[in-house]
Design an enzyme around this catalytic site. Structure first.
Site, PDB file in Angstrom:
ATOM      1  N   SER A  58       0.787  -1.231   0.000  1.00 22.59           N
ATOM      2  CA  SER A  58       0.000   0.000   0.000  1.00 22.59           C
ATOM      3  C   SER A  58       0.821   1.284   0.000  1.00 22.59           C
ATOM      4  O   SER A  58       0.259   2.365  -0.177  1.00 22.59           O
ATOM      5  CB  SER A  58      -0.961   0.007   1.188  1.00 22.59           C
ATOM      6  N   GLY A 293       3.672   9.808   5.829  1.00 22.92           N
ATOM      7  CA  GLY A 293       4.116   8.614   5.130  1.00 22.92           C
ATOM      8  C   GLY A 293       3.019   7.597   4.947  1.00 22.92           C
ATOM      9  O   GLY A 293       1.826   7.923   4.931  1.00 22.92           O
ATOM     10  N   HIS A 294       3.436   6.337   4.843  1.00 23.17           N
ATOM     11  CA  HIS A 294       2.488   5.244   4.593  1.00 23.17           C
ATOM     12  C   HIS A 294       3.181   3.934   4.942  1.00 23.17           C
ATOM     13  O   HIS A 294       4.411   3.830   4.868  1.00 23.17           O
ATOM     14  CB  HIS A 294       2.067   5.231   3.123  1.00 23.17           C
ATOM     15  N   ASP A 295       2.388   2.926   5.288  1.00 21.75           N
ATOM     16  CA  ASP A 295       2.880   1.569   5.497  1.00 21.75           C
ATOM     17  C   ASP A 295       2.248   0.649   4.469  1.00 21.75           C
ATOM     18  O   ASP A 295       1.141   0.904   3.980  1.00 21.75           O
ATOM     19  CB  ASP A 295       2.529   1.060   6.904  1.00 21.75           C
ATOM     20  N   GLY A 296       2.942  -0.441   4.158  1.00 20.94           N
ATOM     21  CA  GLY A 296       2.403  -1.417   3.231  1.00 20.94           C
ATOM     22  C   GLY A 296       2.638  -2.824   3.742  1.00 20.94           C
ATOM     23  O   GLY A 296       3.722  -3.133   4.255  1.00 20.94           O
ATOM     24  N   GLY A 300       3.726 -11.867   2.765  1.00 22.81           N
ATOM     25  CA  GLY A 300       5.141 -12.139   2.981  1.00 22.81           C
ATOM     26  C   GLY A 300       6.058 -10.945   2.883  1.00 22.81           C
ATOM     27  O   GLY A 300       7.258 -11.114   2.632  1.00 22.81           O
TER      28      GLY A 300
END
Length: 449
Positions: A58, A293-296, A300
């Site tokens: 993401s 920001g952002h996390d994805g 895995g």
């Protein structure tokens, strides 16, 4: 900051958290310092290097949002004009409220769209057909009323870009943003094969160190929401565009649109994900130390991006394991000891609810039931003296509840950081009406039989 020290730090932390391979890049405001650790695939000899592409998941949405704001900057889109003015498929939707959805609402996850709509044909590539299918769905909530994280919304933004530019999504992204920025992330489902081998995703079971390779599948119509693969250094290049320190900034994104992307959207309560939400960017940390920001998260793997407009510092981490979600806060903690006070969302892990004891298990009964968000259904069921959450994808997690009805859900199959959520009561009846998990809202469908 010395690259050698950063590499030693990353190597030790990756080993501690059983992450086979990772990249860490830090932009200090003057230079980018990079470190790598481990291998592209567990048990194989190919080492991670600074150019190895990892799945962004993401974090791809930051690229998508940037492209949309470029079109706004060029006068090709209006943030508050209903998308039905551009997309014919939204002009007569099944739910009439859908016609009022705007790009701003799609970018900020306040559109009311369901989280994870998929087409019956997993190989379908047409975003037009995807958008037509979405137009037949009921909304989760009225547009602009509440935050609920939506991959569906970002796929609709991809369709919007196609209609405005008369280009396929991947071509528009490459022509308007990636090539001019000088980066070359691989886009899932591109006709050509990636020039650089992709890092393999891995699952790590609780209490074990062996990593099991897993396939990373993303439907072609989900590419705008999560289909980029690249390095941590390439994420730093994107961050520098938003910081205004990249020499190409003026040509790519005007100051007005950069500021617009950073501004928190009223009503975008991103509980379980971030401290606030803007246009494609989360807000992390306290008000006096706010990072963007952002996390994805993918099958895995994980990716994390943070940048700090005031100091001009940026940090990016990519990993090829589910345990990357626990590596990230460890990296944040170590960087803080080095004077880089990275902002992160810290909701805290709740203490067990009193009902978790066998003494009075009835207190958990009002929470038991099914909660739906489009095709996704979360089931809460009794398990021994507590409750357990599951869905149709195979997710199974033990739930720890607070008196406040906030909770954490820790997966039983992988050693990853717990999800944060909460149960929400109906304002009129007081009954449990919603489950919010990792930023997504799901309506209570019915109590369990």
């Amino acid at each position: 900051m010395e690259a050698r020290h950063l590499a030693s730090l990353l190597g030790e932390l990756a080993d501690t958290h059983a992450v086979p391979g990772a990249q860490l890049a830090v932009y200090t405001g003057a230079e980018t310092v990079s470190a790598v650790a481990g291998f592209e695939c567990y048990g194989e000899p190919r080492a991670v290097d600074p150019r190895t592409p990892f799945a962004y998941g993401s974090v791809s949405k930051v690229f998508a949002a940037t492209l949309v704001l470029q079109l706004v900057s060029d006068g090709d889109l209006e943030l508050d004009e209903p998308v039905c003015e551009v997309l014919a498929e939204f002009r007569d939707p099944a739910d009439a409220r859908l016609a009022s959805i705007t790009p701003r609402q799609l970018l900020s996850h306040t559109s009311g769209l369901v989280a994870d709509h998929e087409l019956d044909d997993p190989d379908e590539r047409s975003l037009l057909r995807y958008a037509t299918s979405v137009a037949r769905l009921p909304l989760l909530d009225r547009p602009g009323n509440s935050f609920s994280y939506s991959n569906t919304g970002y796929n609709i933004l991809g369709r919007l870009v196609e209609e405005v530019t008369a280009l396929k999504w991947r071509d528009a992204l490459q022509d308007f943003l990636l090539r001019p920025l000088g980066v070359d992330p691989y886009i899932d489902h591109s006709p050509e094969r990636p020039a650089r081998p992709l890092a393999k995703g891995h699952a790590v079971r609780p209490g074990q160190r062996a990593a099991r390779p897993v396939e990373q599948f993303l439907p072609p119509t989900w590419t705008p929401a999560g289909g980029l693969n690249g390095s941590a250094e390439e994420l730093i290049s994107l961050a520098r565009l938003h910081l205004g320190t990249d020499p190409r900034t003026a040509a790519l994104l005007e100051d007005e649109q950069r500021a617009e992307m950073r501004t928190a959207v009223a009503g975008a309560d991103a509980f379980g994900m971030a401290d606030a939400w803007a246009l494609g960017l989360g807000h992390y940390g306290s008000a006096d130390n706010r990072w963007l920001g952002h996390d994805g998260t993918v099958d895995g793997g994980t990716a994390h991006l943070r940048f700090h407009p005031e100091s001009g510092v940026a940090v990016a981490l990519t990993t090829n394991a589910t345990t990357g979600s626990s590596l990230w806060p460890a990296v944040v903690g170590e960087l803080r000891t080095l004077g880089i006070h990275v902002g992160d969302y810290e909701p805290g892990v709740p203490a067990p609810h009193p009902a978790a004891s066998a003494a009075d298990p009835r207190d958990l009964e009002p929470l038991v039931g099914d909660y739906g968000n489009g095709d996704t259904v979360f089931s809460i069921r009794r398990h021994h003296d507590g409750i357990r959450l599951s869905d149709r994808t195979g997710l199974v997690a033990d739930v720890t509840v607070q008196d406040s009805l906030n909770f954490t859900a820790r997966r039983i199959d992988t050693d990853a950081a717990p999800y944060t959520g909460r149960f929400v009561r109906d304002g009129g009846t007081g009954a449990i009406a919603l489950l919010q998990l990792a930023g997504r809202c799901a309506k209570r469908i019915h109590a369990a039989a």
